[in-house]
Design a protein around this motif. Structure first.
Motif, short mmCIF file in Angstrom:
data_model
loop_
_atom_site.label_atom_id
_atom_site.label_comp_id
_atom_site.label_asym_id
_atom_site.label_seq_id
_atom_site.Cartn_x
_atom_site.Cartn_y
_atom_site.Cartn_z
N UNK A 116 0.83 -1.24 -0.10
CA UNK A 116 0.19 -0.03 -0.01
C UNK A 116 0.95 1.26 -0.13
N UNK A 117 0.48 2.06 -0.77
CA UNK A 117 0.99 3.61 -0.76
C UNK A 117 -0.06 4.39 -0.14
N UNK A 118 -0.21 4.64 1.13
CA UNK A 118 -1.50 5.31 1.55
C UNK A 118 -1.73 6.77 1.50
N UNK A 119 -0.15 7.14 1.38
CA UNK A 119 -0.11 8.64 1.21
C UNK A 119 -0.69 9.12 -0.11
N UNK A 120 -0.68 8.36 -0.87
CA UNK A 120 -1.23 8.91 -2.29
C UNK A 120 -2.65 7.95 -2.67
N UNK A 121 -3.04 7.10 -1.75
CA UNK A 121 -4.26 6.48 -1.91
C UNK A 121 -4.11 5.20 -3.03
N UNK A 122 -2.99 4.51 -3.01
CA UNK A 122 -2.64 3.90 -4.13
C UNK A 122 -1.88 2.54 -3.47
N UNK A 123 -1.91 1.50 -4.57
CA UNK A 123 -1.22 0.24 -3.99
C UNK A 123 -0.26 -0.42 -5.38
N UNK A 124 0.56 -1.26 -5.08
CA UNK A 124 1.19 -1.83 -6.03
C UNK A 124 1.23 -3.36 -5.86
N UNK A 125 1.06 -3.94 -6.99
CA UNK A 125 0.71 -5.39 -6.88
C UNK A 125 2.46 -6.24 -7.09
N UNK A 126 2.79 -6.78 -5.79
CA UNK A 126 3.80 -7.29 -5.82
C UNK A 126 4.27 -8.77 -6.61
N UNK A 127 3.04 -9.56 -6.48
CA UNK A 127 3.05 -10.74 -7.13
C UNK A 127 1.61 -11.31 -7.34
N UNK A 128 1.57 -11.98 -8.28
CA UNK A 128 0.08 -12.55 -8.72
C UNK A 128 0.67 -14.00 -8.45
N UNK A 129 -0.64 -14.97 -8.02
CA UNK A 129 -0.46 -16.39 -7.80
C UNK A 129 -1.76 -17.21 -8.37
N UNK A 130 -1.66 -18.32 -8.42
CA UNK A 130 -2.54 -19.13 -9.00
C UNK A 130 -3.92 -19.53 -8.01
N UNK A 131 -4.31 -18.56 -7.11
CA UNK A 131 -5.44 -19.07 -6.22
C UNK A 131 -5.77 -17.56 -5.56
N UNK A 132 -6.70 -17.88 -4.83
CA UNK A 132 -7.32 -16.74 -3.99
C UNK A 132 -6.58 -16.63 -2.94
N UNK A 133 -5.75 -15.65 -2.78
CA UNK A 133 -4.72 -15.27 -1.89
C UNK A 133 -5.51 -14.94 -0.44
N UNK A 134 -5.20 -15.58 0.68
CA UNK A 134 -5.65 -15.09 2.15
C UNK A 134 -4.93 -16.12 3.28
N UNK A 135 -4.37 -15.24 4.00
CA UNK A 135 -3.52 -15.74 4.86
C UNK A 135 -2.20 -15.54 4.89
N UNK A 136 -1.28 -14.73 5.35
CA UNK A 136 -0.14 -13.98 5.31
C UNK A 136 0.70 -13.87 6.44
N UNK A 137 2.30 -14.34 6.40
CA UNK A 137 3.00 -14.14 7.32
C UNK A 137 4.63 -13.96 6.84
N UNK A 138 5.45 -13.38 7.59
CA UNK A 138 6.67 -13.24 7.03
C UNK A 138 7.94 -13.66 7.68
N UNK A 139 9.07 -13.94 7.16
CA UNK A 139 10.20 -14.31 7.88
C UNK A 139 11.39 -13.74 6.82
N UNK A 140 12.10 -12.71 7.25
CA UNK A 140 13.13 -12.24 6.51
C UNK A 140 12.55 -11.49 5.26
N UNK A 141 13.15 -11.75 4.16
CA UNK A 141 12.36 -11.03 2.90
C UNK A 141 11.48 -12.11 2.33
#
Length: 382
Positions: free
Chosen positions: A261-286
């Motif tokens: 998200x780029x909330x300052x400009x009210x916009x967002x950038x797609x980082x990656x598309x995948x072959x399914x309905x994306x739901x559930x997200x967590x991180x480790x490092x990059x």
């Protein structure tokens, strides 16, 4: 962010994953079988993490872990009634279900006693249950002061829990004029910042029973909790907002993507598309660990961009490099599991176990305060 250089992704997955629940006798088809890329296993091995995944459709919580003895990815299933939101921290694992929140605690002393010796490094034991009523619990998170926050989707609010109430409403969007069990805007995602609720996602800016369904394809929004302001509009079924590495991420599920998200400009950038309905997200490092669902052919999911883009969709956990959007590996469920809700990383936990409520070891596992433990014979202490 942890300095981690992931392996190159594979082009094809290996044969079906042998799970911890597989029988040693005559092999039978596993209704919950999965396949995975070797890079997915290598990522778990190198990072030293495991995953907790919920699938309300299959009624399971899944521990995804790397087994160093067999050098395979192991999927370990536990049964729950419609498990959805998962909240974890250093010692707690909490699961939200259809009308219940289950609380688990990690007991390392029990893990050391599990067979085979030395293999398990965490053992989550059930501690208590809170009955909420059917509030359609979505995402959950622990605050810095030890409160569990829940997205109460049916009533369209954020709530906490106490011993006297089904739930305690703490916040709701300003466009909701009543606290009613009508799923008016499908509030679903929660992001914490500084140990407090900061961002939420909803599928519509609507104030009627199920009103979000009329414009689900692009009526989604991202809101800031403290200011009660709408930061982004026009999203396609947003889910799983997260503040990570000083950036705001979310899943645009209707597009099958992860976005920044780029909330300052009210916009967002797609980082990656995948072959399914994306739901559930967590991180480790990059790395981003992202849940994918096939999504059913139903009125709920008809007309969204993902369904228009892909006639065949998949279910599993995908790993994406946040630096360039590359898919580095995945675990895919072949059958039995069609929808994922939550994906949570267990950092520094390589091979966890979850004891079931009827496990005989619960009868002989005690956690006592330090002052009480001093009175226990030394030979009985762990």
């Amino acid at each position: 962010m942890t300095d981690y250089q992931p392996p190159a992704p594979d082009e094809a997955p290996p044969p079906a994953d042998p799970t911890a629940d597989a029988a040693d006798t005559e092999p039978k088809p596993d209704p919950l079988r999965s396949v995975y890329t070797s890079s997915f296993g290598e990522i778990l091995k190198q990072t030293g993490v495991s995953l907790v995944v919920s699938t309300y459709q299959a009624g399971k919580v899944i521990l995804v872990r790397y087994d160093p003895e067999t050098e395979t990815v192991n999927t370990h299933f536990r049964s729950f009634n419609k498990p959805m939101g998962i909240a974890v921290d250093a010692s707690r694992l909490t699961i939200g279900g259809t009308n219940t929140v289950w609380y688990y605690r990690n007991m390392p002393a029990v893990a050391r006693k599990l067979e085979p010796a030395g293999k398990h490094d965490a053992a989550y034991l059930p501690r208590r249950i809170h009955v909420t009523g059917d509030i359609d619990i979505h995402e959950m998170a622990w605050s810095a002061d030890g409160e569990l926050w829940l997205v109460n989707t049916r009533f369209g609010c954020l709530c906490t829990l106490d011993a006297d109430h089904s739930f305690y409403p703490r916040w709701r969007p300003p466009f909701l004029t009543a606290l009613a069990p009508e799923d008016r805007c499908h509030l679903n995602g929660l992001a914490m910042l500084g140990g407090r609720p900061q961002f939420v996602t909803a599928l519509g800016e609507t104030d009627t029973r199920g009103g979000w369904r009329e414009n689900k394809a692009n009526g989604g929004l991202l809101m800031e909790v403290p200011t009660r302001s709408i930061l982004l509009r026009g999203l396609s079924m947003p889910h799983s907002p997260r503040w990570y590495d000083s950036k705001l991420w979310f899943l645009e599920s209707g597009e099958g993507s992860i976005a920044q998200a780029d909330v300052r400009h009210g916009a967002w950038r797609t980082v990656a598309q995948m072959p399914g309905f994306t739901r559930g997200l967590d991180f480790y490092g990059p790395l981003a660990f992202i849940g994918l669902s096939q999504v059913r052919e139903s009125a709920t999911f008809s007309g969204i961009p993902l369904v228009e883009r892909l006639t065949e969709r998949t279910c599993g956990v995908w790993v994406v490099d946040l630096r360039d959007g590359r898919v580095l590996g995945f675990l895919r469920f072949e059958e039995g599991v069609q929808e994922i809700f939550a994906v949570q990383v267990l950092p520094n936990v390589r091979f966890p176990e979850m004891l079931e409520w009827n496990d005989d070891r619960l009868k002989h596992s005690y956690v006592l305060p330090d002052e009480a433990l001093a009175a226990v014979p030394e030979t009985m202490r762990e």
